[in-house]
Design an enzyme around this catalytic site. Structure first.
Site, mmCIF file in Angstrom:
data_model
loop_
_atom_site.group_PDB
_atom_site.id
_atom_site.type_symbol
_atom_site.label_atom_id
_atom_site.label_comp_id
_atom_site.label_asym_id
_atom_site.label_seq_id
_atom_site.Cartn_x
_atom_site.Cartn_y
_atom_site.Cartn_z
ATOM 1 C CG HIS A 139 -3.481 7.078 -3.838
ATOM 2 N ND1 HIS A 139 -4.566 6.836 -3.026
ATOM 3 C CD2 HIS A 139 -3.290 5.942 -4.560
ATOM 4 C CE1 HIS A 139 -5.013 5.616 -3.250
ATOM 5 N NE2 HIS A 139 -4.253 5.049 -4.177
ATOM 6 C CB SER A 156 -6.368 2.435 -7.726
ATOM 7 O OG SER A 156 -7.494 2.054 -6.975
ATOM 8 N N GLY A 157 -5.569 -0.562 -6.341
ATOM 9 C CA GLY A 157 -5.827 -1.989 -6.399
ATOM 10 C C GLY A 157 -4.587 -2.857 -6.483
ATOM 11 N N GLY A 159 -2.493 -3.473 -4.105
ATOM 12 C CA GLY A 159 -2.309 -4.243 -2.874
ATOM 13 C C GLY A 159 -1.611 -3.496 -1.755
ATOM 14 C CE LYS A 160 -1.703 2.531 -2.880
ATOM 15 N NZ LYS A 160 -2.399 2.002 -4.072
ATOM 16 C CG ASP A 178 -7.258 6.387 0.189
ATOM 17 O OD1 ASP A 178 -6.993 5.820 -0.890
ATOM 18 O OD2 ASP A 178 -8.086 7.313 0.283
ATOM 19 C CD GLU A 203 -11.144 1.512 0.457
ATOM 20 O OE1 GLU A 203 -11.856 1.128 -0.485
ATOM 21 O OE2 GLU A 203 -10.527 2.593 0.448
ATOM 22 N NE ARG A 244 18.206 -11.475 -11.515
ATOM 23 C CZ ARG A 244 18.396 -12.630 -12.162
ATOM 24 N NH1 ARG A 244 18.566 -12.632 -13.469
ATOM 25 N NH2 ARG A 244 18.415 -13.761 -11.503
#
Length: 312
Positions: A139, A156-157, A159-160, A178, A203, A244
């Site tokens: 995924h 999921s969600g 921002g890929k 996806d 999507e 960093r």
């Protein structure tokens, strides 16, 4: 998991002539290695790899013609093993009657091509290594940035897909969104592509499914790409210490291959597309021998050493 290739797939792809043994065309091919049974023609079957595709060229068939009628039948009887997927005759050579008779008896397909033996071996090996390569589905989103294959992963969600859209707008190319189908080649390189159903589709929540090729043109997509870096997006955690300087190189394993892993914390105000773009350029610079973090550390060490010398 994709099904294993069958003899019928070889016939269709390479346009091979089926001389006999049509009932065996549905046999599965389980190994990519090929075999030229020269020693078997001489009667030595101790280490005969029956599971491989057998190729008969000019050398094998010329030697075969020197055998007696009894030896010819005996050799072909053992050669046509039920475990052998098929036997391919190269250069359009005449197929011996003894081979046809034994192949029909055991249901072993005998195929013929006009290709030279070495060319046939090379093309068959490439085809089988691709079809039999270890595969997995992950995924995520696969994009090409400045020639570097970047696999973007994360919850999921996170921002890929939105990041991929911004990268496409900046002139880079989408391979898959996806679901990314990944295969590992014989030299442990990973190649990713999109499932046929969602090829070129992206999507975007709130907008829906868009066709990247239709909106941005054929130059905005490609069908497959070698994966060289994995970028993991995760929600910013206050109590986590993020790298960093870039000295600590993380790795992640996909199938049997280790890839560089870049973890990018996500929070409002961060331009993820630009950060991933820079990560791709930084990877290319490292491959060319320039490591900014290492140079900074060396200069800092030299500076501190100079200060200590002044105190002395």
């Amino acid at each position: 998991m994709p099904r294993k290739p069958r003899v019928a797939d070889l016939v269709a792809y390479f346009k091979l002539e089926v001389v006999c043994g049509e009932e065996g065309l549905n046999r599965n091919i389980t190994v990519a290695d090929l075999y030229r049974p020269g020693l078997e023609m001489a009667g030595y079957f101790a280490y005969h790899p029956r599971e491989r595709i057998h190729i008969l060229g000019r050398t094998e068939l010329t030697f075969f013609e020197t055998l007696s009628a009894e030896d010819k039948r005996a050799r072909m009887s053992v050669l046509c093993d039920p475990a052998t997927p098929c036997i391919v005759v190269s250069r359009g050579l005449t197929v011996p009657n003894e081979l046809i008779e034994e192949a029909n008896r055991d249901g072993v397909p005998v195929l013929r091509t006009q290709l030279a033996t070495t060319i046939l071996q090379s093309r068959l090996t490439g085809f089988l290594e691709d079809k039999l390569a270890p595969t997995t589905t992950i995924h995520g989103v696969l994009v090409e940035i400045y020639g570097v294959g970047i696999l973007i992963t994360g919850g999921s969600g996170i921002g890929k897909s939105e990041t991929a859209l911004e990268l496409v707008k900046r002139g880079h190319r989408l391979i898959a969104d996806d679901a990314v189908e990944i295969r590992q080649t014989a030299d442990n390189q990973l190649y990713g592509n999109a499932p046929e159903l969602i090829k070129h589709l992206l999507e975007i929540r709130g907008v829906g499914i868009i066709n990247v090729m239709t909106l941005f043109g054929a130059g905005a997509v490609r069908s497959s790409k070698r994966i060289t870096v994995v970028v993991k997006l995760e929600t910013w955690q206050q109590d986590r210490e993020y790298d960093r300087l870039g000295l600590d190189e993380e790795l992640t394993r996909i199938i049997d291959t280790d890839l560089p892993l870049v973890t990018i914390p996500v929070r409002p105000g961060r331009n993820l597309a630009v950060i991933i773009e820079v990560a791709a350029m930084n990877y290319r610079l490292k491959r060319m021998g320039y490591n900014a973090a290492l140079q900074f550390t060396n200069k800092l060490t030299e500076s501190l050493s100079g200060d200590l010398d002044d105190y002395e």
